[in-house]
Design an enzyme around this catalytic site. Sequence first.
Site, PDB file in Angstrom:
ATOM      1  N   LYS A 115      18.949  96.447  65.667  1.00  9.72           N
ATOM      2  CA  LYS A 115      18.028  95.403  65.179  1.00  9.72           C
ATOM      3  C   LYS A 115      17.113  95.969  64.103  1.00  9.72           C
ATOM      4  CE  LYS A 115      19.429  92.345  66.098  1.00  9.72           C
ATOM      5  NZ  LYS A 115      20.637  92.545  66.720  1.00  9.72           N
TER       6      LYS A 115
ATOM      7  N   ASN B 239      38.150  82.511  51.707  1.00  6.19           N
ATOM      8  CA  ASN B 239      37.498  83.417  52.657  1.00  6.19           C
ATOM      9  C   ASN B 239      38.621  84.205  53.336  1.00  6.19           C
ATOM     10  OD1 ASN B 239      36.064  82.765  55.940  1.00  6.19           O
ATOM     11  ND2 ASN B 239      35.972  84.606  54.737  1.00  6.19           N
ATOM     12  N   GLY B 240      38.505  85.546  53.340  1.00  2.06           N
ATOM     13  CA  GLY B 240      39.562  86.351  53.968  1.00  2.06           C
ATOM     14  C   GLY B 240      40.058  87.407  53.003  1.00  2.06           C
TER      15      GLY B 240
ATOM     16  N   GLU C 246      19.061  97.028  60.780  1.00  7.32           N
ATOM     17  CA  GLU C 246      19.686  95.997  59.945  1.00  7.32           C
ATOM     18  C   GLU C 246      18.682  95.122  59.206  1.00  7.32           C
ATOM     19  OE1 GLU C 246      22.293  93.203  62.008  1.00  7.32           O
ATOM     20  OE2 GLU C 246      20.967  93.155  63.736  1.00  7.32           O
TER      21      GLU C 246
ATOM     22  N   TRP D  64      30.550  87.143  50.207  1.00  9.88           N
ATOM     23  CA  TRP D  64      30.256  88.485  50.704  1.00  9.88           C
ATOM     24  C   TRP D  64      31.380  89.345  50.147  1.00  9.88           C
ATOM     25  CZ3 TRP D  64      32.444  92.329  53.806  1.00  9.88           C
ATOM     26  CH2 TRP D  64      31.567  93.292  54.290  1.00  9.88           C
TER      27      TRP D  64
ATOM     28  N   LYS E 249      26.974  87.573  58.700  1.00  4.47           N
ATOM     29  CA  LYS E 249      26.901  87.242  60.119  1.00  4.47           C
ATOM     30  C   LYS E 249      28.271  87.216  60.790  1.00  4.47           C
ATOM     31  CE  LYS E 249      24.530  84.754  63.542  1.00  4.47           C
ATOM     32  NZ  LYS E 249      24.051  86.010  64.125  1.00  4.47           N
TER      33      LYS E 249
ATOM     34  N   GLU F 128      21.028  98.773  71.010  1.00  7.38           N
ATOM     35  CA  GLU F 128      20.825  97.467  70.363  1.00  7.38           C
ATOM     36  C   GLU F 128      19.493  97.437  69.594  1.00  7.38           C
ATOM     37  OE1 GLU F 128      22.313  94.985  69.497  1.00  7.38           O
ATOM     38  OE2 GLU F 128      20.803  93.434  69.214  1.00  7.38           O
TER      39      GLU F 128
ATOM     40  N   CYS G 178      31.849  85.137  53.785  1.00  5.41           N
ATOM     41  CA  CYS G 178      32.072  84.112  52.760  1.00  5.41           C
ATOM     42  C   CYS G 178      32.043  82.737  53.414  1.00  5.41           C
ATOM     43  CB  CYS G 178      33.381  84.257  52.015  1.00  5.41           C
ATOM     44  SG  CYS G 178      33.527  85.785  51.123  1.00  5.41           S
TER      45      CYS G 178
ATOM     46  N   HIS H 286      19.566 117.248  74.375  1.00  6.82           N
ATOM     47  CA  HIS H 286      20.790 117.950  73.983  1.00  6.82           C
ATOM     48  C   HIS H 286      20.981 117.929  72.475  1.00  6.82           C
ATOM     49  CE1 HIS H 286      21.733 118.379  78.170  1.00  6.82           C
ATOM     50  NE2 HIS H 286      21.578 117.073  78.358  1.00  6.82           N
TER      51      HIS H 286
ATOM     52  N   ARG I 238      26.851  83.556  55.914  1.00 11.16           N
ATOM     53  CA  ARG I 238      28.174  84.169  55.876  1.00 11.16           C
ATOM     54  C   ARG I 238      28.344  85.106  54.686  1.00 11.16           C
ATOM     55  NH1 ARG I 238      31.560  81.434  59.265  1.00 11.16           N
ATOM     56  NH2 ARG I 238      33.354  82.350  58.234  1.00 11.16           N
TER      57      ARG I 238
HETATM   58  C1  G6P Z   1      28.145  91.009  62.644  1.00  5.00           C
HETATM   59  C2  G6P Z   1      26.751  90.480  62.869  1.00  5.00           C
HETATM   60  C3  G6P Z   1      26.203  90.977  64.199  1.00  5.00           C
HETATM   61  C4  G6P Z   1      27.151  90.612  65.330  1.00  5.00           C
HETATM   62  C5  G6P Z   1      28.572  91.122  65.050  1.00  5.00           C
HETATM   63  C6  G6P Z   1      29.571  90.534  66.037  1.00  5.00           C
HETATM   64  O1  G6P Z   1      28.103  92.373  62.416  1.00  5.00           O
HETATM   65  O2  G6P Z   1      25.900  90.875  61.815  1.00  5.00           O
HETATM   66  O3  G6P Z   1      24.940  90.393  64.435  1.00  5.00           O
HETATM   67  O4  G6P Z   1      26.700  91.161  66.518  1.00  5.00           O
HETATM   68  O5  G6P Z   1      29.001  90.703  63.752  1.00  5.00           O
HETATM   69  O6  G6P Z   1      29.644  89.148  65.839  1.00  5.00           O
HETATM   70  P1  G6P Z   1      30.066  88.107  66.928  1.00  5.00           P
HETATM   71  O7  G6P Z   1      29.987  86.798  66.232  1.00  5.00           O
HETATM   72  O8  G6P Z   1      31.480  88.460  67.323  1.00  5.00           O
HETATM   73  O9  G6P Z   1      29.141  88.221  68.074  1.00  5.00           O
END
Ligand code: G6P
Length: 590
Positions: A472, A99-100, A475, A73, A585, A468, A2, A491, A28
């Site tokens: 990517k 927000n929260g 998502e 969000w 994010k 990772e 948010c 396995h 956000r």
């Molecule tokens: C969210 C984002 C990710 C990020 C993660 C941790 O899930 O979508 O891209 O890696 O948060 O965020 P930070 O700001 O702590 O790196």
Amino acid sequence: MCGIFGYVGKRNDAGALAVEGLKNLEYRGYDSWGIACKTDGVVLIEKSTGKISTVDSNDFRESCSLAIGHTRWATHGGVTEFNAHPHANGDQKIAVVHNGILENYQELKKDLMEKGHEFLSETDTEVIPHLIEEYLKQTDDFAYAVRMACKDFDGRYAFLALHTESNTLVAARRGSPLIVGVGDDGYFVASDIPAFMEHTKLVQYLDDGEMVVTNGDNIIFSDLETGDEVVKREIEITWSIEQAQKGEFEHYMLKEIMDQKESVARAVNQNEEQIYTLAEAIRNAKGTFLVGCGTAAKACMAAEYFFSVIAEKHVNFAPASEFKLYHHFLLPESLLIVVSQSGETADVLEAMKIAKSKGSKVLAIVNVEGSTIDREADYTLLINAGPERAVASTKALTGQMAVLLLIAYTLADKTQEGKRLLLETSSKINDMLNPRYVEFVESIAEKIQEKSDLFIIGKSWNYPMALESAIKIQEVSYVHAEGFAGGELKHGPIALIEEGTPCIALVGNDEVKADIISNAIELKARGGHIIGISPENNEVFDEWIKVPDAGAAQAIVNIIPVQALAYFLAVKRGKDPDMPRNLAKSVTVK
Ligand code: G6P
């Protein structure tokens, strides 16, 4: 999670300012949006589901010098117009954006309903204006009523409130970010700096447990508990507007992938004294723990290998959300290293709280200067990647790994060697990311865009990069992707490989090269279509994405073409890589 924005001052286009500001906070959350403008003694609220980026700020040009806005969000309550913020009290005189999460909102709502308040939404937020209304029965002072209401809240929040009878914008913070922008003609209050960066680069940070009251001419910060005034410094931020914009690129994600031509070098450019001090702190610590979430957690995992291989030092990685039960291992002499792009992630903040309760010290590696994690840590190293706006983290990851690798080299008394390697790697990345290379990665995406499953393997520091890579791809393109340690496939997961299943092998010129190539051969024998990401070609590869040979920095290099592949897969499948479904994010809820 948010985005909130507020403005009060001499300008009379506060509504339009809010729309434009929120567009810069859309990373956000982008389920729904809303604006409240105070004008001629009434509060006009407009809200809707969908993205704020589709809203024309010219539709908000009516004369108004006090406005708040929100991009959501969803947590409590689905994505509906009723649940969109701002929320108001019964007579629509008080409006709030939040927000929260207010953990005790159900009890508060029940009490308020017994007092005759009616609620329109399923959100926790709606209790805030109603509770403020209750306190306004005891006082004429709007800010005081807000402060009293805050005493009743449990949970994490940052909210902005306005009232028809007052020309002030009131904001309070406990757990979620809020930053004041000091403009020439008024004050901005928002979740993040890009919201007002076009208007001012002078900021003041609210700390947890503080509130701020401003009429556009003056601003007063105070302690939520005691009401005592708090003196704040004005800080000039160093990021430029250009860094925060897409420029020539169609999406932020691609821009940020390309930013890695320079951002790795910026991360390496650390104060050496500070790096020595931190390496010393790790050397002397009784137990060093590394935590982060999502992509940042993968940087931590890679660092476990960096510390082991380069410095022969054992550090313990845990996802921040799993750190709670590690508290038994923490001593006052222990060190917690937290890694975060935003510096606001709730699970990381929780891990810091646990470590601090045991007297352990906290080192933060963050991108956003002035973020909560930056300010609450005992030491901070900034990665200086510049603003990262796309939900999928790219340049922050490589910056985090660069800093962690440099620390590992320093711990091994080889700082200059580490620095040299990383700067050389940075210039190799610069060469690699040329238009022909990017087009080549795009052509691979073209070939595999219809596939529904994809597997990625790696060993050593390329193992966290395999995980990772899967994040990517999942998502942004919504393709089912999974990463594995190369040796683990046989396995179980190898049962999933069919004729033509794309399998990416992350390879380096290192001591595990022969092993990972064997794993790729095992996949190929079951029909896997092998995409090798490697400094050298190999006969097992059906496709070869060449990367420079970067020695101990290979993981930093190998992940970059996968980021680009994920980006192109998303675009080719018609998805918006900057705003993937269900994600946000900055994850400020646990
Ligand atoms: C969210 C984002 C990710 C990020 C993660 C941790 O899930 O979508 O891209 O890696 O948060 O965020 P930070 O700001 O702590 O790196």
